[in-house]
Motif scaffolding. Structure first.
Motif, PDB file in Angstrom:
ATOM      1  N   UNK A 279     -33.174  89.496  14.846  1.00 43.56           N
ATOM      2  CA  UNK A 279     -32.852  90.912  14.736  1.00 43.56           C
ATOM      3  C   UNK A 279     -31.357  91.070  14.507  1.00 43.56           C
ATOM      4  N   UNK A 280     -31.004  92.241  14.004  1.00 43.51           N
ATOM      5  CA  UNK A 280     -29.582  92.523  13.785  1.00 43.51           C
ATOM      6  C   UNK A 280     -29.349  94.014  13.757  1.00 43.51           C
ATOM      7  N   UNK A 281     -28.109  94.374  14.057  1.00 39.16           N
ATOM      8  CA  UNK A 281     -27.644  95.747  13.922  1.00 39.16           C
ATOM      9  C   UNK A 281     -26.457  95.721  12.979  1.00 39.16           C
ATOM     10  N   UNK A 282     -26.555  96.571  11.953  1.00 44.27           N
ATOM     11  CA  UNK A 282     -25.469  96.725  10.988  1.00 44.27           C
ATOM     12  C   UNK A 282     -24.772  98.049  11.254  1.00 44.27           C
ATOM     13  N   UNK A 283     -23.482  97.997  11.405  1.00 43.63           N
ATOM     14  CA  UNK A 283     -22.698  99.219  11.579  1.00 43.63           C
ATOM     15  C   UNK A 283     -22.373  99.744  10.188  1.00 43.63           C
ATOM     16  N   UNK A 284     -22.637 101.044   9.984  1.00 42.33           N
ATOM     17  CA  UNK A 284     -22.381 101.635   8.665  1.00 42.33           C
ATOM     18  C   UNK A 284     -21.454 102.837   8.789  1.00 42.33           C
ATOM     19  N   UNK A 285     -20.710 103.052   7.728  1.00 44.48           N
ATOM     20  CA  UNK A 285     -19.794 104.186   7.653  1.00 44.48           C
ATOM     21  C   UNK A 285     -20.525 105.408   7.105  1.00 44.48           C
ATOM     22  N   UNK A 286     -19.857 106.551   7.167  1.00 41.24           N
ATOM     23  CA  UNK A 286     -20.415 107.790   6.630  1.00 41.24           C
ATOM     24  C   UNK A 286     -19.398 108.367   5.654  1.00 41.24           C
TER      25      UNK A 286
ATOM     26  N   UNK B 205     -20.891  97.932  -0.208  1.00 42.59           N
ATOM     27  CA  UNK B 205     -21.394  96.740   0.469  1.00 42.59           C
ATOM     28  C   UNK B 205     -22.472  97.069   1.487  1.00 42.59           C
ATOM     29  N   UNK B 206     -22.289  98.156   2.227  1.00 46.00           N
ATOM     30  CA  UNK B 206     -23.292  98.561   3.213  1.00 46.00           C
ATOM     31  C   UNK B 206     -24.556  99.077   2.537  1.00 46.00           C
ATOM     32  N   UNK B 207     -24.402  99.795   1.447  1.00 47.79           N
ATOM     33  CA  UNK B 207     -25.582 100.265   0.693  1.00 47.79           C
ATOM     34  C   UNK B 207     -26.362  99.068   0.162  1.00 47.79           C
ATOM     35  N   UNK B 208     -25.650  98.050  -0.335  1.00 47.21           N
ATOM     36  CA  UNK B 208     -26.313  96.849  -0.834  1.00 47.21           C
ATOM     37  C   UNK B 208     -27.098  96.161   0.281  1.00 47.21           C
ATOM     38  N   UNK B 209     -26.502  96.042   1.450  1.00 44.87           N
ATOM     39  CA  UNK B 209     -27.203  95.401   2.569  1.00 44.87           C
ATOM     40  C   UNK B 209     -28.458  96.179   2.966  1.00 44.87           C
TER      41      UNK B 209
ATOM     42  N   UNK C 105     -39.955  89.264   5.896  1.00 41.90           N
ATOM     43  CA  UNK C 105     -40.029  87.897   6.419  1.00 41.90           C
ATOM     44  C   UNK C 105     -40.189  87.871   7.938  1.00 41.90           C
ATOM     45  N   UNK C 106     -39.886  89.003   8.598  1.00 40.05           N
ATOM     46  CA  UNK C 106     -40.061  89.066  10.045  1.00 40.05           C
ATOM     47  C   UNK C 106     -38.830  89.449  10.834  1.00 40.05           C
ATOM     48  N   UNK C 107     -37.744  89.758  10.153  1.00 43.86           N
ATOM     49  CA  UNK C 107     -36.507  90.134  10.841  1.00 43.86           C
ATOM     50  C   UNK C 107     -36.490  91.640  11.093  1.00 43.86           C
ATOM     51  N   UNK C 108     -36.030  92.054  12.252  1.00 40.88           N
ATOM     52  CA  UNK C 108     -35.895  93.464  12.590  1.00 40.88           C
ATOM     53  C   UNK C 108     -34.439  93.850  12.374  1.00 40.88           C
ATOM     54  N   UNK C 109     -34.183  94.669  11.357  1.00 38.63           N
ATOM     55  CA  UNK C 109     -32.822  95.057  11.015  1.00 38.63           C
ATOM     56  C   UNK C 109     -32.665  96.554  11.228  1.00 38.63           C
ATOM     57  N   UNK C 110     -31.636  96.907  11.977  1.00 35.61           N
ATOM     58  CA  UNK C 110     -31.363  98.309  12.264  1.00 35.61           C
ATOM     59  C   UNK C 110     -29.918  98.639  11.914  1.00 35.61           C
ATOM     60  N   UNK C 111     -29.642  99.919  11.767  1.00 34.84           N
ATOM     61  CA  UNK C 111     -28.287 100.357  11.442  1.00 34.84           C
ATOM     62  C   UNK C 111     -27.803 101.351  12.485  1.00 34.84           C
ATOM     63  N   UNK C 112     -26.493 101.396  12.615  1.00 33.85           N
ATOM     64  CA  UNK C 112     -25.842 102.255  13.596  1.00 33.85           C
ATOM     65  C   UNK C 112     -24.585 102.833  12.959  1.00 33.85           C
ATOM     66  N   UNK C 113     -24.432 104.145  12.980  1.00 30.09           N
ATOM     67  CA  UNK C 113     -23.202 104.730  12.428  1.00 30.09           C
ATOM     68  C   UNK C 113     -21.964 104.210  13.167  1.00 30.09           C
TER      69      UNK C 113
END
Length: 178
Positions: free
Chosen positions: A71-78, A83-87, A97-105
Motif C-alpha cells: 500500500x502507499x499514500x501519495x501526497x498531492x498538490x492542489x 508528475x502527480x497526475x501521471x502517478x 496487481x493488488x496494491x492499495x494506493x491512496x492520495x492525500x492533499x
C-alpha cells in the motif's frame, strides 16, 4: 551521508517482507518518471496503459497471493503537478496487481505533520528513508531499524491512511476538472 546506500541494495526487501510494505510519496514528481516514454506520451495526451507484466506488478501479484499487502499514500498538490497526475493515471495497473494506493492533499499532510521525505515501511519494523535531490532523483536510501524512528513512521502511516482516499476517486475528480 553515513549509512546511505544505493536503492538497488534494498530491493530484496520487496520480496522478503512478511506482511506489509507501505510507501509514503511526498514529491511533486520523480525524475525517473519524467525520463520515461510513458510520461512523455502522457504529456502529449496519451492515456497510460496498465503494464501487468512489469516486474513490479508481477511481484505485487505474487506477494499478495501469498497474503502480503502493498500500500502507499501519495501526497498531492492542489492542483496536482504533471508528475502527480501521471502517478494517478498509472495507478490503475498497480491497483489491478493488488496494491492499495491512496492520495492525500498536501495541506492535510501538513496538518497531520507527516514526514517531508519519501519512505518505505516494511512489517512495521524496517524503515527505508529515501534521499531525493532537487532534481527529483533518488540519490540513495537509509535502512533504519531504530525503534523510535520506526514508531514515528508507523504513526505517520496510520494518520495518513485514515484520511487518504483511493487514487481512482481522486483521479476521477482531477480528470473531471481538466
Amino acid at each position: 551521508m553515513p549509512g546511505l546506500r544505493p536503492f538497488a541494495e534494498i530491493t530484496y526487501l520487496f520480496a522478503e517482507f512478511e506482511r506489509t510494505a507501505w510507501r509514503l510519496e511526498t514529491r511533486r514528481g520523480y525524475a525517473s518518471d519524467r525520463q520515461g516514454e510513458r510520461f512523455k506520451a502522457f504529456m502529449r495526451g496519451v492515456e497510460p496503459q496498465p503494464e501487468p507484466e512489469h516486474p513490479w506488478n508481477v511481484n505485487v501479484r505474487e506477494r499478495t497471493a501469498q497474503g502480503a499487502q502493498f500500500s502507499r499514500v501519495r501526497i498531492i498538490d492542489d492542483p496536482p503537478t504533471d508528475g502527480q497526475r501521471f502517478l494517478m493515471a498509472t495507478a490503475a495497473g498497480n491497483v489491478a496487481a493488488g496494491e492499495d494506493i491512496r492520495v492525500l492533499p498536501r495541506a492535510e499532510a501538513t496538518q497531520l505533520k507527516l514526514p517531508d521525505f519519501d519512505l518505505w515501511l516494511f512489517d512495521s519494523r524496517t524503515l527505508v528513508r529515501m534521499h531525493i535531490d532537487d532534481t527529483d532523483t533518488t540519490t540513495g536510501v537509509e535502512v533504519i531499524e531504530d525503534p523510535e524512528q520506526v514508531l514515528a513512521a508507523c504513526r505517520a502511516r496510520d494518520a495518513a491512511w485514515r484520511t487518504a482516499v483511493p487514487t481512482a476517486a481522486a483521479w476521477a475528480q482531477v480528470r473531471s476538472s481538466m
